[in-house]
Design a protein around this motif. Structure first.
Motif, PDB file in Angstrom:
ATOM      1  N   LYS A 253      21.807  40.601   0.010  1.00  0.00           N
ATOM      2  CA  LYS A 253      22.767  39.831  -0.239  1.00  0.00           C
ATOM      3  C   LYS A 253      22.923  38.426   0.550  1.00  0.00           C
TER       4      LYS A 253
ATOM      5  N   TYR B 188      24.527  37.149  -8.946  1.00  0.00           N
ATOM      6  CA  TYR B 188      24.958  37.379  -7.515  1.00  0.00           C
ATOM      7  C   TYR B 188      26.488  37.611  -7.482  1.00  0.00           C
TER       8      TYR B 188
ATOM      9  N   PRO C  99      21.020  41.198  -5.097  1.00  0.00           N
ATOM     10  CA  PRO C  99      21.886  42.294  -4.470  1.00  0.00           C
ATOM     11  C   PRO C  99      22.112  43.259  -5.785  1.00  0.00           C
TER      12      PRO C  99
END
Ligand code: ADP
Ligand code: MG
Lengths: 326, 251
Positions: free
Chosen positions: A80, A108, B95
């Motif tokens: 992240k 993202y 992520p």
């Protein structure tokens, strides 16, 4: 989080591919907000280290903390907080520049107006806004690189990894990319971890440099600190027939593959007259003498007996390294 | 869900860009229909072996399924190109859930493959007796089939280290699975060892189901049974693809 001093902390990192050890226990720390460069020749283990730090490869042993999280145990938290420009091109060639940004943002979790504004800001930053609707396959290498840089900034990474950001670019484009990297440090409070085998790049951009060779860090510090390892100045001599290190008492002396002699001295203007004297005593005729302040290449040469640029390693065989008697 | 959504977008966008490639993919099934189909349909006078319809009508749902199958399998396996050209690394450092991302890619590819199937299907209207009411459901079957085989392609790609085995896998998978699906000739007349292989082939159930929906000709299974088996196999294949992709590294 705010109090953490280091953006990256690496301890004894080892990576083996089968029997081959590509990274042999490296340790270093990168402070928040600095540009840290890994400088080393091809095959030194730079990309492998970057891939471990960005959670793409698992280390064989050792520990790495990036942006406060362990790259193995908390890979997702690390992901992240990081951005990366890979060594090899990773743009989507069948999409436009704008669509590349959109897809990256989507992966993202970004969307809507915020994403659109950010894309515009960043494409303008790397001067690609007017080409936003052009397919990336028609972009030059430099334009693709700039797009990758813009893309890596889209999600506000705390730590940005640039793996050989100017590899294969012409000198002008390289300077252009450097100016973006410098602007990035100014405008976004970001830590940048950069790898390169161009010493000028490390010298120009990095606050601190670690020199890596054969999977080991052989020196690290600021550029100034590293240059001090060499001493004051570097003198190059060309002599008539048969280059050999002759008896001197002012520093280490190396015969280079091209036949020149290199002597590291603390002060060239004092050393040069004495070199002439010594040469005369030995009956050696000096054809040419130059000197300069040491570069990072001299530091590498000083530490390894090889030049960074000599990529294959075959050229080194002929080098004889001789320490002068004090 | 954002990563899923954006991957569907990416795959559809890339497809719309590559129009010449699309034309290339459609030519192959057209050649089958025109030369293989029309040629044999004049030779087969006895329609009873094809459930009472002419051979072209019998073949059309098979060629529809074949188109979807070819297209989806190739797009699944093209994850290897993503690895070669770096996009894979982009996804792996993000992520976002890898399972979700690859599922998005698979569903995007499946939408594209179904669309190509639909183009072929609309061309068969001119040469075969297709039941219009069955078209929407047949496209649904096509989509499920596409999910199954893009997943299969992804699972293979996740295990492949280079492009070297590519040709072999294509030769080993593509044509045999088509011959073993009942797309071109009825399973009922196959020798038992071949029949056993056909029953293990997910493509078989899609061919059977779309043939019932489009022509009313039933094969060896009732419609609900083909659909159920296809759905179960597809779910399993999708899951395997998601897990294989999650484990893939750049090593
Ligand atoms: N996946 C791999 N399998 C085996 N060896 C590898 C692999 N990746 C890198 N290496 C080897 O590890 C060494 C370091 O490679 P790399 O990290 O790419 O160096 P650099 O980026 O400094 O040029 C090289 O000798 C390279 O051949
Ligand atoms: Mg590298």
């Amino acid at each position: 989080m705010g109090k953490r001093m280091y953006a990256i902390e690496v301890e004894n990192l080892v990576k083996k591919f089968g029997d081959f050890e590509a990274v042999k226990g490296v340790s270093f720390k990168v402070r928040k907000g600095e540009i840290f460069a890994f400088l080393g020749p091809n095959g030194a283990g730079k990309t492998t280290t970057v891939h471990i730090l960005t959670t793409l490869l698992k280390p064989t042993s050792g520990k790495a903390i990036v942006a406060g999280y362990d790259v193995v145990k908390d890979a997702k938290e690390v992901r992240k907080r990081i951005g990366i420009v890979f060594q090899d091109p990773s743009v989507d060639r069948d999409l436009t520049a704008y669509e590349n940004m959109l897809v990256h943002g989507g992966v993202y979790g970004l969307r809507g107006r915020e994403l659109k504004e950010k894309i515009e800001e960043l494409l303008k930053f790397v001067e690609l806004w007017e080409f936003r609707n052009k397919l990336v396959k028609y972009f030059s290498g430099g334009m693709q690189r700039r797009l990758e840089i813009a893309r890596s900034l889209l999600h506000h990474p705390e730590v940005l990894f640039l793996d050989e950001p100017t590899l294969g670019l012409d000198p002008q484009t390289r300077a252009h990319v450097w100016s973006y990297i410098e602007a990035m440090r100014e405008e976004q409070e970001m830590t940048i971890f950069l790898t390169t085998h161009y010493m000028e790049e490390a010298e120009k951009l990095a606050d601190r440099v670690a020199i890596i060779d054969h999977g080991r860090i052989i020196a690290d510090g600021t550029v100034e600190e590293l240059k001090k390892l060499v001493g004051g100045d570097v003198i190059y001599l060309k002599v008539e027939d048969g280059a050999e290190c002759f008896e001197t008492d002012f520093g280490s002396c190396v015969v280079l593959p091209d036949g020149r002699i290199r002597i590291d001295v603390s002060n060239a203007s004092e050393a040069i007259p004495r070199i002439f004297e010594a040469a005369e005593k030995e009956g050696i005729k000096i054809l040419e003498i130059t000197y300069h302040r040491p570069t990072l290449n001299d530091v590498f040469l000083h530490l390894t007996g090889r030049e960074i640029r000599d990529e294959g390693g075959n050229l080194m065989k002929g080098i004889t390294k001789a320490r002068m008697r004090r | 869900m954002r990563a899923f959504e954006i991957m569907v977008y990416r795959q559809v966008k890339r497809f719309l860009r590559a129009r010449s490639r699309v034309a290339g993919m459609i030519i192959n099934p057209l050649v089958w229909l025109a030369f293989f189909g029309i040629g044999w349909s004049n030779a087969f006078r006895d329609t009873s072996i094809f459930g009472g319809v002419d051979y072209l009508t019998y073949l059309s749902p098979g060629i529809f399924a074949m188109t979807v199958f070819n297209q989806s399998f190739v797009s699944g396996i093209s994850v290897i190109w993503d690895r070669e050209f770096g996009f894979l690394k982009e996804v792996l450092v993000a992520p976002a859930s890898r399972k979700e991302t690859i599922a998005g890619r698979i569903f995007g590819d499946s939408a594209v493959a179904t669309l190509q199937g639909a183009i072929i299907l609309s061309l068969t209207f001119f040469i075969a007796k297709i039941n219009l009411l069955g078209v929407i459901s047949a496209l649904g079957v096509g989509f499920v089939l596409a999910v199954a085989f893009s997943s299969f392609g992804v699972s293979i790609a996740a295990r492949m280290r280079s492009m070297e085995g590519f040709q072999m896998i294509m030769a080993l998978v593509m044509l045999p699975l088509i011959f073993l699906s009942g797309a071109i000739y009825p399973i009922a007349f196959m020798p038992s060892w071949m029949k056993a292989l056909a029953l293990a082939n997910p493509l078989t159930y899609a061919v059977e189901a779309s043939r019932v929906l489009l022509t009313g000709v039933s094969g060896i299974f009732p419609l609900y049974q083909s659909l159920l088996i296809l759905l179960i196999l597809t779910a399993v294949m999708l899951y395997i693809a998601m897990v294989s992709f999650e484990r893939s590294t750049v090593e």
